[in-house]
Design an enzyme around this catalytic site. Structure first.
Site, PDB file in Angstrom:
ATOM      1  N   ARG A   1     -52.650  10.342  23.307  1.00 54.32           N
ATOM      2  CA  ARG A   1     -52.069  11.309  22.364  1.00 54.32           C
ATOM      3  C   ARG A   1     -50.740  10.738  21.852  1.00 54.32           C
ATOM      4  O   ARG A   1     -49.923  10.303  22.670  1.00 54.32           O
ATOM      5  CB  ARG A   1     -51.828  12.611  23.131  1.00 54.32           C
ATOM      6  CG  ARG A   1     -51.032  13.657  22.403  1.00 54.32           C
ATOM      7  CD  ARG A   1     -50.700  14.828  23.342  1.00 54.32           C
ATOM      8  NE  ARG A   1     -51.813  15.711  23.573  1.00 54.32           N
ATOM      9  CZ  ARG A   1     -51.806  16.712  24.459  1.00 54.32           C
ATOM     10  NH1 ARG A   1     -50.735  16.939  25.206  1.00 54.32           N
ATOM     11  NH2 ARG A   1     -52.848  17.495  24.611  1.00 54.32           N
TER      12      ARG A   1
ATOM     13  N   ASP B   1     -54.392  40.972  17.310  1.00 57.59           N
ATOM     14  CA  ASP B   1     -54.859  39.584  17.366  1.00 57.59           C
ATOM     15  C   ASP B   1     -55.601  39.238  16.077  1.00 57.59           C
ATOM     16  O   ASP B   1     -56.412  40.030  15.584  1.00 57.59           O
ATOM     17  CB  ASP B   1     -55.785  39.395  18.574  1.00 57.59           C
ATOM     18  CG  ASP B   1     -55.956  37.928  18.937  1.00 57.59           C
ATOM     19  OD1 ASP B   1     -55.559  37.525  20.039  1.00 57.59           O
ATOM     20  OD2 ASP B   1     -56.494  37.172  18.093  1.00 57.59           O
TER      21      ASP B   1
ATOM     22  N   HIS C   1     -47.019  11.513  23.534  1.00 58.55           N
ATOM     23  CA  HIS C   1     -47.465  12.219  24.755  1.00 58.55           C
ATOM     24  C   HIS C   1     -46.322  12.360  25.768  1.00 58.55           C
ATOM     25  O   HIS C   1     -45.793  11.358  26.257  1.00 58.55           O
ATOM     26  CB  HIS C   1     -48.615  11.403  25.359  1.00 58.55           C
ATOM     27  CG  HIS C   1     -49.450  12.137  26.344  1.00 58.55           C
ATOM     28  ND1 HIS C   1     -50.645  11.638  26.792  1.00 58.55           N
ATOM     29  CD2 HIS C   1     -49.278  13.313  26.980  1.00 58.55           C
ATOM     30  CE1 HIS C   1     -51.179  12.483  27.660  1.00 58.55           C
ATOM     31  NE2 HIS C   1     -50.358  13.503  27.790  1.00 58.55           N
TER      32      HIS C   1
ATOM     33  N   ASN D   1     -48.233  24.670  32.545  1.00 55.28           N
ATOM     34  CA  ASN D   1     -49.636  24.686  32.115  1.00 55.28           C
ATOM     35  C   ASN D   1     -50.447  25.691  32.938  1.00 55.28           C
ATOM     36  O   ASN D   1     -50.583  25.525  34.144  1.00 55.28           O
ATOM     37  CB  ASN D   1     -50.268  23.301  32.312  1.00 55.28           C
ATOM     38  CG  ASN D   1     -49.809  22.307  31.285  1.00 55.28           C
ATOM     39  OD1 ASN D   1     -48.620  22.058  31.128  1.00 55.28           O
ATOM     40  ND2 ASN D   1     -50.761  21.733  30.570  1.00 55.28           N
TER      41      ASN D   1
ATOM     42  N   THR E   1     -43.073  28.149  26.459  1.00 57.15           N
ATOM     43  CA  THR E   1     -43.645  27.035  27.219  1.00 57.15           C
ATOM     44  C   THR E   1     -42.564  26.089  27.750  1.00 57.15           C
ATOM     45  O   THR E   1     -41.487  25.992  27.154  1.00 57.15           O
ATOM     46  CB  THR E   1     -44.618  26.249  26.305  1.00 57.15           C
ATOM     47  OG1 THR E   1     -44.997  25.059  26.963  1.00 57.15           O
ATOM     48  CG2 THR E   1     -43.990  25.871  24.976  1.00 57.15           C
ATOM     49  N   ASP E   2     -42.890  25.372  28.807  1.00 53.93           N
ATOM     50  CA  ASP E   2     -41.959  24.345  29.312  1.00 53.93           C
ATOM     51  C   ASP E   2     -41.897  23.138  28.377  1.00 53.93           C
ATOM     52  O   ASP E   2     -41.011  22.283  28.513  1.00 53.93           O
ATOM     53  CB  ASP E   2     -42.346  23.911  30.741  1.00 53.93           C
ATOM     54  CG  ASP E   2     -43.755  23.324  30.850  1.00 53.93           C
ATOM     55  OD1 ASP E   2     -44.483  23.264  29.845  1.00 53.93           O
ATOM     56  OD2 ASP E   2     -44.123  22.913  31.971  1.00 53.93           O
ATOM     57  N   GLU E   3     -42.853  23.061  27.421  1.00 55.26           N
ATOM     58  CA  GLU E   3     -42.904  21.875  26.556  1.00 55.26           C
ATOM     59  C   GLU E   3     -41.691  21.779  25.633  1.00 55.26           C
ATOM     60  O   GLU E   3     -41.405  20.724  25.079  1.00 55.26           O
ATOM     61  CB  GLU E   3     -44.205  21.854  25.740  1.00 55.26           C
ATOM     62  CG  GLU E   3     -45.400  21.973  26.661  1.00 55.26           C
ATOM     63  CD  GLU E   3     -46.740  21.577  26.055  1.00 55.26           C
ATOM     64  OE1 GLU E   3     -46.758  20.843  25.065  1.00 55.26           O
ATOM     65  OE2 GLU E   3     -47.760  22.018  26.604  1.00 55.26           O
TER      66      GLU E   3
ATOM     67  N   ASP F   1     -52.749  39.908  11.533  1.00 57.97           N
ATOM     68  CA  ASP F   1     -51.894  38.724  11.631  1.00 57.97           C
ATOM     69  C   ASP F   1     -50.467  39.149  11.962  1.00 57.97           C
ATOM     70  O   ASP F   1     -49.932  40.072  11.328  1.00 57.97           O
ATOM     71  CB  ASP F   1     -51.941  38.027  10.249  1.00 57.97           C
ATOM     72  CG  ASP F   1     -51.347  36.642  10.278  1.00 57.97           C
ATOM     73  OD1 ASP F   1     -50.408  36.397  11.064  1.00 57.97           O
ATOM     74  OD2 ASP F   1     -51.833  35.800   9.498  1.00 57.97           O
ATOM     75  N   ILE F   2     -49.840  38.484  12.901  1.00 54.99           N
ATOM     76  CA  ILE F   2     -48.440  38.825  13.227  1.00 54.99           C
ATOM     77  C   ILE F   2     -47.481  38.478  12.086  1.00 54.99           C
ATOM     78  O   ILE F   2     -46.329  38.887  12.098  1.00 54.99           O
ATOM     79  CB  ILE F   2     -47.958  38.169  14.552  1.00 54.99           C
ATOM     80  CG1 ILE F   2     -48.098  36.646  14.485  1.00 54.99           C
ATOM     81  CG2 ILE F   2     -48.689  38.750  15.758  1.00 54.99           C
ATOM     82  CD1 ILE F   2     -47.328  35.913  15.573  1.00 54.99           C
TER      83      ILE F   2
ATOM     84  N   TYR G   1     -46.265  21.334  17.987  1.00 58.82           N
ATOM     85  CA  TYR G   1     -46.439  22.571  18.773  1.00 58.82           C
ATOM     86  C   TYR G   1     -45.149  22.936  19.486  1.00 58.82           C
ATOM     87  O   TYR G   1     -44.640  24.058  19.336  1.00 58.82           O
ATOM     88  CB  TYR G   1     -47.576  22.390  19.797  1.00 58.82           C
ATOM     89  CG  TYR G   1     -47.565  23.464  20.877  1.00 58.82           C
ATOM     90  CD1 TYR G   1     -47.810  24.803  20.576  1.00 58.82           C
ATOM     91  CD2 TYR G   1     -47.290  23.134  22.217  1.00 58.82           C
ATOM     92  CE1 TYR G   1     -47.784  25.791  21.566  1.00 58.82           C
ATOM     93  CE2 TYR G   1     -47.264  24.116  23.208  1.00 58.82           C
ATOM     94  CZ  TYR G   1     -47.512  25.443  22.875  1.00 58.82           C
ATOM     95  OH  TYR G   1     -47.475  26.414  23.851  1.00 58.82           O
TER      96      TYR G   1
ATOM     97  N   ASN H   1     -52.887  13.665  35.773  1.00 57.53           N
ATOM     98  CA  ASN H   1     -54.116  14.146  35.140  1.00 57.53           C
ATOM     99  C   ASN H   1     -55.353  13.538  35.804  1.00 57.53           C
ATOM    100  O   ASN H   1     -56.367  14.207  35.999  1.00 57.53           O
ATOM    101  CB  ASN H   1     -54.127  13.781  33.648  1.00 57.53           C
ATOM    102  CG  ASN H   1     -53.068  14.540  32.876  1.00 57.53           C
ATOM    103  OD1 ASN H   1     -52.561  15.548  33.348  1.00 57.53           O
ATOM    104  ND2 ASN H   1     -52.729  14.050  31.687  1.00 57.53           N
TER     105      ASN H   1
ATOM    106  N   LYS I   1     -42.567  26.196  18.977  1.00 66.34           N
ATOM    107  CA  LYS I   1     -42.245  27.150  20.054  1.00 66.34           C
ATOM    108  C   LYS I   1     -40.732  27.164  20.304  1.00 66.34           C
ATOM    109  O   LYS I   1     -40.144  28.222  20.542  1.00 66.34           O
ATOM    110  CB  LYS I   1     -42.992  26.787  21.340  1.00 66.34           C
ATOM    111  CG  LYS I   1     -44.494  26.986  21.300  1.00 66.34           C
ATOM    112  CD  LYS I   1     -44.938  28.431  21.116  1.00 66.34           C
ATOM    113  CE  LYS I   1     -44.745  29.283  22.337  1.00 66.34           C
ATOM    114  NZ  LYS I   1     -45.282  30.657  22.150  1.00 66.34           N
TER     115      LYS I   1
ATOM    116  N   GLU J   1     -50.407  29.547  17.900  1.00 65.65           N
ATOM    117  CA  GLU J   1     -51.277  28.371  17.905  1.00 65.65           C
ATOM    118  C   GLU J   1     -50.795  27.584  19.114  1.00 65.65           C
ATOM    119  O   GLU J   1     -49.589  27.320  19.248  1.00 65.65           O
ATOM    120  CB  GLU J   1     -51.099  27.565  16.620  1.00 65.65           C
ATOM    121  CG  GLU J   1     -51.689  28.216  15.390  1.00 65.65           C
ATOM    122  CD  GLU J   1     -53.219  28.297  15.428  1.00 65.65           C
ATOM    123  OE1 GLU J   1     -53.852  27.494  16.147  1.00 65.65           O
ATOM    124  OE2 GLU J   1     -53.779  29.170  14.735  1.00 65.65           O
TER     125      GLU J   1
END
Ligand code: NAD
Ligand code: TYD
Length: 339
Positions: free
Chosen positions: A276, A33, A279, A181, A125-127, A59-60, A152, A252, A156, A84
């Site tokens: 955002r 890490d 969003h 999440n 992530t599902d994002e 660092d990776i 982001y 939310n 990913k 990140e």
């Protein structure tokens, strides 16, 4: 097993290491890490003297270090969490997201190939699937096309494609999971749930973006750990699994109202703030594949897990009060216009 866990000082990685070492007492874990603002060795204080656990600060993206660790420590399994991870920070400055999430993943894949790693499990992530509309009944599944909309999620998505490419091109034994999440202990207080709880404990209002009618699928972090366990032990090489929680569609606003109710506060503690950019309106997860193939399902009901989470932040004020200083306050001011 000898595991190399990347990003193990972060929220999910530290929960995973604690979970794994409790269950698999014979296994060894190396935690690589970089200790960015989100990495916190205190999360792992309870195991720092465990002879099967070793922390390496690095660092990776450092190919030499990554190679040396995989070789010297006879690593057979990589569980790759390091990233990140905050959308709002990726909007303020995408550059570390490109470096860590894309170049870092590429560096690990190259190392894994050279060192004949038996399993590379990539946490995503599902994002990456983009945004569902509020009135649709659709949920994301393993066949949903990628459509990332923030720096982001684009970084990913890029990492996921590289991981897949190393499977198809070089036969690297990979698995990928895309989860919703997470929430629970050790969650950095920049994300909605820990931000809301800690703000209320500090006597501050909870910032809610836009109309507050955005929907997320909420997964208690312990359920995420059991899902990764199932995939590492039973998952099929080359496959992707979606992981989601036991949540009905919940906005939310409703999440924040539930937190306020648990903490004995009313709606006046909500402050609507600027939305955002870009969003994503809604994420929902169909987790039937991992349920049918590996028998996994989430065990924690959202309301009960939320109560546990509020209790954890109430009892562990030293942990988050140390974080909500210095760099955090600079970020908070940039993001919300005030401290
Ligand atoms: P986090 O931000 O809490 O922790 C990230 C960790 O990675 C930190 O300890 C940080 O120091 C470390 N790190 C960052 N850059 C590094 C680098 N270049 N080299 C080595 N270490 C580095 O993140 P998290 O919430 O625990 O997320 C873990 C993983 O799960 C990420 O890949 C994220 O994309 C994914 N994910 C998270 C969520 C969520 O709700 N938190 C949801 C879906 C997917
Ligand atoms: P977040 O916890 O940042 O996770 P993600 O962006 O990965 O979903 O945000 C969860 C939801 O809460 C998202 O719709 C944005 C919203 N949100 C707020 O309304 N206020 C806030 O201060 C934050 C951080 C998020």
């Amino acid at each position: 097993m000898n595991l190399l866990v990347t990003g193990g000082a972060g929220f999910i990685g530290s929960n995973f290491i604690l979970y794994w070492l409790k269950k698999y007492k014979e296994d060894g874990i190396i935690n690589l890490d970089k200790l960015t603002y989100a990495g916190n060795p205190e999360n792992l204080k309870s195991i720092e003297n465990n002879p099967n656990y070793k922390f390496v600060k690095g660092d990776i993206c450092d190919a030499e270090l990554v190679n040396k660790l995989m070789n010297d420590e006879e690593i057979d399994t990589i569980v790759h969490f390091a990233a990140e991870s905050h959308v709002d920070r990726s909007i303020l400055d995408p550059s570390p997201f490109i470096k860590t999430n894309i170049i870092g993943t590429y560096t690990l894949l190259e190392g894994a190939l050279k060192n004949k790693i038996k399993r590379f499990h990539h946490i995503s992530t599902d994002e990456v699937f983009g945004s569902l509309s509020l009135d649709s009944k659709e949920k994301f599944n393993e066949n949903t096309p990628y459509s990332p909309r923030s720096p982001y999620s684009a970084s990913k998505a890029s990492a996921d494609h590289l991981v897949s490419a190393y499977y198809f091109t070089y036969n690297l034994p990979v698995t990928i999971s895309n989860c919703s999440n997470n929430f629970g202990p050790f969650h950095f207080p920049e994300k909605l749930i820990p931000l809301a709880i800690t703000n209320i404990l500090e006597g501050k209002k909870v910032p809610v973006y836009g109309d507050g009618l955005y929907v997320r699928d909420w997964l208690f972090v312990e359920d995420h750990c059991t899902a990764i366990d199932a995939i590492i032990n039973e998952g099929r090489i080359g496959e992707t699994y979606l992981i989601g929680g036991m949540t009905e569609e919940i906005s939310n606003m409703d999440v924040v109202l539930k937190i306020l109710k648990i903490m004995g506060k009313d709606e006046s503690w909500i402050e609507f703030v600027k939305d955002r950019p870009g969003h994503d309106r809604k994420y929902m997860i169909d987790w039937s594949k991992i349920n049918n193939k590996l028998g996994w399902h989430p065990k924690h009901d959202f309301d009960e897990a939320l109560k546990l989470t509020v209790e954890w932040y109430t009892k562990n004020q030293d942990w988050w009060k140390k974080i909500k200083t210095g760099e955090y306050l600079n970020y908070y001011k940039k993001q919300y216009g005030k401290i």
